[in-house]
Each structure stands twice: as structure tokens, then as C-alpha cells.
Design a protein around this motif. Structure first.
Motif, PDB file in Angstrom:
ATOM      1  N   ALA A 138      -8.676   1.549 -13.914  1.00 49.03           N
ATOM      2  CA  ALA A 138      -7.259   1.171 -13.854  1.00 49.03           C
ATOM      3  C   ALA A 138      -6.819   1.169 -12.395  1.00 49.03           C
ATOM      4  N   HIS A 139      -5.775   0.408 -12.089  1.00 51.87           N
ATOM      5  CA  HIS A 139      -5.339   0.366 -10.695  1.00 51.87           C
ATOM      6  C   HIS A 139      -4.452   1.530 -10.319  1.00 51.87           C
ATOM      7  N   ALA A 140      -3.910   2.178 -11.326  1.00 52.05           N
ATOM      8  CA  ALA A 140      -3.093   3.354 -11.014  1.00 52.05           C
ATOM      9  C   ALA A 140      -3.322   4.419 -12.075  1.00 52.05           C
ATOM     10  N   TYR A 141      -3.783   5.551 -11.623  1.00 51.74           N
ATOM     11  CA  TYR A 141      -3.929   6.698 -12.523  1.00 51.74           C
ATOM     12  C   TYR A 141      -2.855   7.717 -12.191  1.00 51.74           C
ATOM     13  N   LEU A 142      -2.329   8.305 -13.242  1.00 49.44           N
ATOM     14  CA  LEU A 142      -1.369   9.383 -13.037  1.00 49.44           C
ATOM     15  C   LEU A 142      -2.071  10.668 -13.457  1.00 49.44           C
ATOM     16  N   LEU A 143      -2.367  11.513 -12.500  1.00 51.86           N
ATOM     17  CA  LEU A 143      -3.072  12.750 -12.814  1.00 51.86           C
ATOM     18  C   LEU A 143      -2.042  13.841 -13.091  1.00 51.86           C
ATOM     19  N   ASN A 144      -1.988  14.215 -14.347  1.00 53.37           N
ATOM     20  CA  ASN A 144      -0.993  15.202 -14.771  1.00 53.37           C
ATOM     21  C   ASN A 144      -1.616  16.597 -14.708  1.00 53.37           C
ATOM     22  N   TRP A 145      -1.290  17.316 -13.659  1.00 52.24           N
ATOM     23  CA  TRP A 145      -1.803  18.672 -13.488  1.00 52.24           C
ATOM     24  C   TRP A 145      -0.821  19.635 -14.109  1.00 52.24           C
ATOM     25  N   ARG A 146      -1.315  20.441 -15.038  1.00 50.43           N
ATOM     26  CA  ARG A 146      -0.396  21.378 -15.670  1.00 50.43           C
ATOM     27  C   ARG A 146      -0.396  22.721 -14.956  1.00 50.43           C
ATOM     28  N   ASN A 147      -1.226  22.826 -13.916  1.00 51.56           N
ATOM     29  CA  ASN A 147      -1.205  24.044 -13.103  1.00 51.56           C
ATOM     30  C   ASN A 147      -0.046  23.966 -12.121  1.00 51.56           C
ATOM     31  N   GLN A 148       0.396  25.133 -11.671  1.00 45.39           N
ATOM     32  CA  GLN A 148       1.482  25.131 -10.695  1.00 45.39           C
ATOM     33  C   GLN A 148       1.022  24.493  -9.386  1.00 45.39           C
ATOM     34  N   SER A 149      -0.253  24.738  -9.043  1.00 43.55           N
ATOM     35  CA  SER A 149      -0.769  24.064  -7.851  1.00 43.55           C
ATOM     36  C   SER A 149      -1.825  23.048  -8.283  1.00 43.55           C
TER      37      SER A 149
ATOM     38  N   LEU B 237      -9.061   5.563   2.779  1.00 47.87           N
ATOM     39  CA  LEU B 237      -8.411   6.622   2.010  1.00 47.87           C
ATOM     40  C   LEU B 237      -7.039   6.884   2.618  1.00 47.87           C
ATOM     41  N   ILE B 238      -6.022   6.749   1.790  1.00 54.77           N
ATOM     42  CA  ILE B 238      -4.660   7.015   2.259  1.00 54.77           C
ATOM     43  C   ILE B 238      -4.119   8.180   1.445  1.00 54.77           C
ATOM     44  N   ILE B 239      -3.594   9.179   2.124  1.00 51.72           N
ATOM     45  CA  ILE B 239      -3.019  10.327   1.406  1.00 51.72           C
ATOM     46  C   ILE B 239      -1.549  10.451   1.777  1.00 51.72           C
ATOM     47  N   VAL B 240      -0.722  10.532   0.755  1.00 50.02           N
ATOM     48  CA  VAL B 240       0.723  10.636   0.994  1.00 50.02           C
ATOM     49  C   VAL B 240       1.233  11.924   0.363  1.00 50.02           C
ATOM     50  N   ARG B 241       2.047  12.648   1.112  1.00 52.78           N
ATOM     51  CA  ARG B 241       2.699  13.852   0.586  1.00 52.78           C
ATOM     52  C   ARG B 241       4.192  13.758   0.888  1.00 52.78           C
TER      53      ARG B 241
ATOM     54  N   ILE C 139      -1.297   9.939  -3.950  1.00 53.82           N
ATOM     55  CA  ILE C 139       0.077  10.387  -3.678  1.00 53.82           C
ATOM     56  C   ILE C 139       0.291  11.724  -4.377  1.00 53.82           C
ATOM     57  N   TYR C 140       0.430  12.773  -3.587  1.00 53.61           N
ATOM     58  CA  TYR C 140       0.665  14.098  -4.166  1.00 53.61           C
ATOM     59  C   TYR C 140       2.152  14.274  -4.473  1.00 53.61           C
ATOM     60  N   ASP C 141       2.449  15.075  -5.474  1.00 52.34           N
ATOM     61  CA  ASP C 141       3.829  15.362  -5.868  1.00 52.34           C
ATOM     62  C   ASP C 141       4.631  14.078  -6.059  1.00 52.34           C
ATOM     63  N   CYS C 142       4.081  13.183  -6.865  1.00 50.46           N
ATOM     64  CA  CYS C 142       4.694  11.857  -7.001  1.00 50.46           C
ATOM     65  C   CYS C 142       6.023  11.909  -7.765  1.00 50.46           C
ATOM     66  N   HIS C 143       6.412  13.086  -8.271  1.00 48.76           N
ATOM     67  CA  HIS C 143       7.739  13.197  -8.901  1.00 48.76           C
ATOM     68  C   HIS C 143       8.819  13.303  -7.826  1.00 48.76           C
ATOM     69  N   ARG C 144       8.389  13.319  -6.553  1.00 47.58           N
ATOM     70  CA  ARG C 144       9.367  13.486  -5.487  1.00 47.58           C
ATOM     71  C   ARG C 144       9.697  12.194  -4.729  1.00 47.58           C
TER      72      ARG C 144
ATOM     73  N   TYR D   2      -6.736   1.260  -5.428  1.00 49.75           N
ATOM     74  CA  TYR D   2      -6.587   2.194  -6.546  1.00 49.75           C
ATOM     75  C   TYR D   2      -5.628   3.311  -6.173  1.00 49.75           C
ATOM     76  N   PHE D   3      -4.675   3.524  -7.042  1.00 53.04           N
ATOM     77  CA  PHE D   3      -3.701   4.600  -6.802  1.00 53.04           C
ATOM     78  C   PHE D   3      -4.037   5.814  -7.651  1.00 53.04           C
ATOM     79  N   PHE D   4      -3.887   6.990  -7.065  1.00 57.04           N
ATOM     80  CA  PHE D   4      -3.945   8.231  -7.835  1.00 57.04           C
ATOM     81  C   PHE D   4      -2.664   8.993  -7.574  1.00 57.04           C
ATOM     82  N   LEU D   5      -1.786   8.948  -8.547  1.00 55.20           N
ATOM     83  CA  LEU D   5      -0.515   9.650  -8.409  1.00 55.20           C
ATOM     84  C   LEU D   5      -0.677  11.030  -9.048  1.00 55.20           C
TER      85      LEU D   5
END
Ligand SMILES: [Zn+2]
Length: 330
Positions: free
Chosen positions: A28-39, A86-90, A121-126, A147-150
Motif C-alpha cells: 500500500a502507498h500509505a500505512y498507518l501504524l497504530n501503536w498501542r504502547n505509550q511510546s 528515507l524521510i523522517i518527520v516529527r 511520519i511520527y505522531d501523525c495525530h499532531r 511509501y508513507f508510514f504514518l
């Protein structure tokens, strides 16, 4: 970045999933990685990226495990932390801002250095509003090499329009708190499932939680719901004020209210598997009445409330309304 060198494994379920997708050319071109851990476990996210970018990935072996080769030019650059694709966004401060998204789009205008490009993209809820609108357009018109990994650990706070444009993956929940850890912090073991539900998954996070006023506040809220008919407005306002002093506490309390509503619905349906065992006691003892339809309505409000927290809406008002619901409607 040494942690990503060979020997770094992906959880098997995730490994299988990406292996199949690469083999069938159905990434897929965009995956949303749902981490249920606090970190968020960043090394796992990076390892997925390294695997996708690897120029010599072996997808035909019999193993379920998918590993980057570790030897190709892409893998070498990745390990040296100089991968051009590789692009990393925070978040920059509290939010991911429009200029950060514009930078990604500018890079995407050129073909990748090797054959694929990954943007994490880390913390993509922000995302702030502008950034969210812009990223939505990019997600709508995917470019075949990108490819996006949110990543998020707060699915509740994510805009539904973003969720709908990604393939969401529930990442494994890492939980290493034992009953003994609970006892060491003078917390009753029956809190364990609740703690897990709140996304507190390591001993450090648990100690940090113990340092806050959370457990006292939880007790007060339960008492408030138990005695809903004769609770004073002043007490409600004081409690809301206290909770809303921190955004973290506000979010924890909203999550906790969702667990209480979950328990109320369970009990209404004759199921006793509750996360807050006090709820069980006061419903049985006091013959408190709760209306399932109203609880579901309250859940909708709570889920919306998560969006409001980061958007400068008065947190005290949000908590006040969330609690008042128990007196007025339920
Ligand atoms: Zn490689």
C-alpha cells in the motif's frame, strides 16, 4: 543506528504481511501504524522502512521472516544513517506544520535515488489543520515509488479522513508490567488490565503514572459517578480544573471514562468482565441505572473530545462536560 543492523527482527505477523505484499506487488502507498504502547517502537518502524528500501530483498525463501539483506548499497546507507530516500518527520513543537509537509512534497517531485522512497511520519495525530489538508491531497494521489508510514499511539486523535486513506495496521502491544511490579508500587493487581488499556506498558511509564495524581483522580471520578444524583457542581468544577491542568492527564481521564463506559455496557449486557471492578460493586449495591443508548452517545462525545484537546479548546470545559454527562443523561 546500530540497532537496525542484522539481528534486528520484525514481529512475525508484520513480517508475513509485508512479505506477502512485496511478493504480490501489493504494497500500500500509505500505512498507518497504530501503536498501542505509550511510546512508539521506532526501531521496528525503521526496520520496515529498511526492508522496503533494500535492493536485494529475498522474498522467495521459505521463512516467514522478512529481513533486509544488510549488504546492498541501500542497506549500507540506511545503517550509516545517510539514506537519500528515507524521510523522517516529527512534530515541530506541538504540531506537524505545513512547511514540513511542503518539504516532503518538494522531495517527492524528484525520482528517488534508488528505486523507492519511504517517508515516516511520527505522531501523525499532531498535524495542524493546514498540514492535514495538504497531506490528505498527497495521500489521495500516490506516486508509485513513494511509501508513507504514518505512526501514532493515539488513534483516537487522528482525523478520520486520514485513517480512511491509509491501510491501518495494529502493531503488537509490548507489555512488560507484572503483578509484582504493581505490588512494588503499592498498586492492586486488579488494575493491570486497565493500565494496559490506557497504553501504559512499561515499568517506567507505570512509575511515572504513579507519581501523578491519576489514581486519586480515578477514585474521585468513580465516587462522582456512584453518587451522581447528589454531587455538587462546585466539586465537579474543582475536579475538572484539577484534571485539565495537564493535557496528558486530560487524555488519560478521557480514556479512563471510555473504560468506565465499556464496563457499564458490559454490565448492562450481563457480562462481568470489567476493567474497573468498583463499577460492578456500586451498580449492584446501589441499583444505579444506566441507559445503554446514552452511554453510546457519551462515547461519541468522548471520541470527539480527543480531537479538541490539542486544538486549544478549554480542557476544563471538555472534562466538565464529559463528567456532567453522568449526572444529566446516563
Ligand atoms: Zn539490502
Amino acid at each position: 543506528m546500530a540497532m537496525m543492523d542484522k539481528g534486528s527482527h520484525l514481529p512475525l505477523r508484520i513480517s508475513r504481511l509485508f512479505k506477502r505484499a512485496i511478493k504480490q506487488e501489493k504494497l500500500a502507498h500509505a500505512y498507518l501504524l497504530n501503536w498501542r504502547n505509550q511510546s512508539i517502537k521506532e526501531e521496528i518502524t525503521l526496520n520496515i522502512a529498511k526492508t522496503i528500501l533494500c535492493n536485494d530483498i529475498d522474498i522467495n525463501n521459505a521463512d516467514d521472516e522478512l529481513m533486509p539483506c544488510g549488504a546492498c548499497e541501500s542497506c549500507k546507507k540506511f545503517s550509516a544513517n545517510v539514506h537519500p530516500d528515507l524521510i523522517i518527520v516529527r512534530p515541530d513543537g506541538s504540531f506537524i506544520k505545513i512547511n514540513q509537509i511542503r518539504e516532503i512534497i518538494n522531495k517527492f517531485a524528484y525520482p528517488p535515488y534508488f528505486d523507492k522512497r519511504v517517508c515516516i511520519i511520527y505522531d501523525c495525530h499532531r498535524f495542524n489543520q493546514e498540514a492535514a489538508n495538504t497531506i490528505l491531497k498527497t495521500l489521495e494521489e500516490p506516486n508509485s515509488d513513494n511509501y508513507f508510514f504514518l505512526c501514532t499511539n493515539s488513534m483516537d486523535m487522528l482525523l478520520p479522513t486520514i485513517i480512511s486513506r491509509c491501510q491501518a495496521l495494529n502493531m503488537p502491544l509490548f507489555f512488560d508490567i507484572s503483578e509484582e511490579d504493581m505490588q512494588n508500587l503499592s498498586l492492586p493487581p486488579f488494575f493491570l488490565p486497565l493500565i494496559k488499556y490506557l497504553g501504559i506498558t512499561s515499568r517506567e511509564e507505570l512509575s511515572a503514572l504513579k507519581e501523578t495524581d491519576f489514581f486519586n483522580i480515578r477514585q474521585q471520578i468513580l465516587e462522582f459517578i456512584e453518587n451522581k444524583s447528589n454531587y455538587s457542581m462546585l466539586e465537579l468544577l474543582n475536579l475538572s480544573d484539577k484534571i485539565s491542568k495537564s493535557a496528558t492527564m486530560t487524555i488519560l481521564v478521557l480514556k479512563m471514562l471510555l473504560t468506565i463506559n465499556r464496563d457499564l455496557l458490559m454490565i448492562c449486557n450481563g457480562i462481568n468482565n470489567v476493567l474497573n471492578c468498583e463499577v460492578m460493586t456500586f451498580i449492584n449495591e446501589k441499583e444505579n441505572k444506566f441507559i445503554p443508548e446514552k452511554i453510546l452517545e457519551h462515547n461519541i462525545w468522548l471520541n470527539n473530545a480527543f480531537y479538541l484537546i490539542d486544538r486549544n479548546i478549554n480542557k476544563s470545559l471538555i472534562i466538565e462536560k464529559s463528567l456532567a454527562f453522568y449526572c444529566n443523561s446516563i
